[in-house]
Design a protein around this motif. Structure first.
Motif, mmCIF file in Angstrom:
data_model
loop_
_atom_site.group_PDB
_atom_site.id
_atom_site.type_symbol
_atom_site.label_atom_id
_atom_site.label_comp_id
_atom_site.label_asym_id
_atom_site.label_seq_id
_atom_site.Cartn_x
_atom_site.Cartn_y
_atom_site.Cartn_z
ATOM 1 N N ARG A 72 0.831 -1.214 0.000
ATOM 2 C CA ARG A 72 0.000 0.000 0.000
ATOM 3 C C ARG A 72 0.865 1.265 0.000
ATOM 4 N N GLY A 73 0.579 2.145 -0.991
ATOM 5 C CA GLY A 73 1.258 3.423 -1.073
ATOM 6 C C GLY A 73 2.681 3.366 -1.607
ATOM 7 N N GLN A 74 3.110 2.206 -2.087
ATOM 8 C CA GLN A 74 4.469 2.061 -2.584
ATOM 9 C C GLN A 74 4.476 1.892 -4.099
ATOM 10 N N LYS A 75 5.598 2.260 -4.701
ATOM 11 C CA LYS A 75 5.820 1.946 -6.104
ATOM 12 C C LYS A 75 6.635 0.661 -6.132
ATOM 13 N N VAL A 76 6.107 -0.346 -6.793
ATOM 14 C CA VAL A 76 6.713 -1.671 -6.824
ATOM 15 C C VAL A 76 6.882 -2.092 -8.275
ATOM 16 N N SER A 77 7.958 -2.804 -8.576
ATOM 17 C CA SER A 77 8.169 -3.268 -9.946
ATOM 18 C C SER A 77 7.202 -4.411 -10.253
ATOM 19 N N LEU A 78 6.864 -4.537 -11.519
ATOM 20 C CA LEU A 78 6.007 -5.657 -11.932
ATOM 21 C C LEU A 78 6.670 -6.985 -11.590
ATOM 22 N N TRP A 79 7.991 -7.024 -11.699
ATOM 23 C CA TRP A 79 8.732 -8.252 -11.384
ATOM 24 C C TRP A 79 8.506 -8.645 -9.919
ATOM 25 N N ASP A 80 8.617 -7.676 -9.017
ATOM 26 C CA ASP A 80 8.411 -7.957 -7.592
ATOM 27 C C ASP A 80 6.968 -8.370 -7.307
ATOM 28 N N LEU A 81 6.013 -7.708 -7.949
ATOM 29 C CA LEU A 81 4.611 -8.093 -7.766
ATOM 30 C C LEU A 81 4.356 -9.491 -8.298
ATOM 31 N N LEU A 82 4.936 -9.784 -9.456
ATOM 32 C CA LEU A 82 4.744 -11.088 -10.084
ATOM 33 C C LEU A 82 5.283 -12.208 -9.194
ATOM 34 N N HIS A 83 6.324 -11.907 -8.436
ATOM 35 C CA HIS A 83 6.933 -12.916 -7.563
ATOM 36 C C HIS A 83 6.531 -12.746 -6.098
ATOM 37 N N SER A 84 5.446 -12.017 -5.864
ATOM 38 C CA SER A 84 4.953 -11.827 -4.499
ATOM 39 C C SER A 84 3.972 -12.931 -4.141
ATOM 40 N N LYS A 85 3.508 -12.878 -2.895
ATOM 41 C CA LYS A 85 2.557 -13.878 -2.401
ATOM 42 C C LYS A 85 1.212 -13.817 -3.126
ATOM 43 N N TYR A 86 0.959 -12.729 -3.828
ATOM 44 C CA TYR A 86 -0.333 -12.536 -4.478
ATOM 45 C C TYR A 86 -0.503 -13.381 -5.752
ATOM 46 N N LYS A 91 0.059 -19.378 -12.118
ATOM 47 C CA LYS A 91 -0.419 -18.154 -12.780
ATOM 48 C C LYS A 91 0.781 -17.311 -13.239
ATOM 49 N N ARG A 92 1.822 -17.231 -12.407
ATOM 50 C CA ARG A 92 3.027 -16.480 -12.750
ATOM 51 C C ARG A 92 3.651 -17.034 -14.034
ATOM 52 N N LYS A 93 3.779 -18.354 -14.101
ATOM 53 C CA LYS A 93 4.373 -18.972 -15.285
ATOM 54 C C LYS A 93 3.529 -18.697 -16.528
ATOM 55 N N THR A 105 1.214 -7.459 -23.762
ATOM 56 C CA THR A 105 2.174 -6.359 -23.710
ATOM 57 C C THR A 105 2.472 -6.082 -22.241
ATOM 58 N N ILE A 106 3.440 -5.246 -21.990
ATOM 59 C CA ILE A 106 3.776 -4.917 -20.603
ATOM 60 C C ILE A 106 2.623 -4.158 -19.937
ATOM 61 N N ASP A 107 1.894 -3.350 -20.718
ATOM 62 C CA ASP A 107 0.718 -2.650 -20.179
ATOM 63 C C ASP A 107 -0.362 -3.649 -19.773
ATOM 64 N N GLN A 108 -0.569 -4.643 -20.600
ATOM 65 C CA GLN A 108 -1.578 -5.666 -20.283
ATOM 66 C C GLN A 108 -1.141 -6.488 -19.080
ATOM 67 N N MET A 109 0.161 -6.756 -18.966
ATOM 68 C CA MET A 109 0.663 -7.474 -17.790
ATOM 69 C C MET A 109 0.399 -6.669 -16.525
#
Length: 158
Positions: A72-86, A91-93, A105-109
């Protein structure tokens, strides 16, 4: 944003279906018919697929502001989000594969990943709210059981 993804993927799936791709039950390790068809298309057309390092670099460079959960309230990379508990591993693969194939595309990701994070947090909040409304399972029997004590019965005993 999820609606946007649906609009993008629906024609692709319809195209795969019109090509005669059969759908049948599969194991988790078996790629879906659509994924298998795209892999075959890649081999036939020799599509330029991003290498692992390029994919990771692009996803680490893309920063997203998250308004829920542990980020919450942070800027996080898509890579970090993709490899988070969420994001579950399967689904990640799948998301990474669709990106590498050029389907997403990266926007769609970004749309897909932030949608999953938001949905997960909404479900968590709803679940927590439903548990706080009802008393806990052990509390009711204790409140409904009456213990009779006679006054003075325990006085002076050691």
């Amino acid at each position: 944003r999820l609606e946007e993804l649906t609009e993008i993927l629906a024609p692709l799936l319809a195209e795969m279906t019109s090509r005669g791709t059969e759908t049948h039950p599969r194991t988790p390790d078996t790629p879906s018919p659509a994924m298998a068809a795209f892999a075959q298309k890649e081999e036939e057309e020799d599509v330029d697929v991003p290498k692992q390092g390029e994919t990771e670099g692009a996803l680490k460079a893309r920063m997203v502001e998250i308004s829920v959960g542990e980020f919450r309230g942070q800027k996080v990379s898509l890579w970090d989000l993709l490899h988070s508990k969420y994001i579950p591993e399967e689904k990640r693969k799948e998301i990474l594969h669709l990106y590498k194939m050029g389907i997403l595309t990266i926007d769609q990701m970004e749309t897909v990943i932030t949608g999953i994070v938001n949905r997960t947090e909404e479900e968590k909040v709803k679940e927590a709210a439903s548990h706080t409304d009802a008393p806990s399972s052990w509390e009711d029997p204790l409140r409904n059981h009456t213990v009779v004590l006679h006054v003075g019965e325990f006085q002076g005993q050691e």
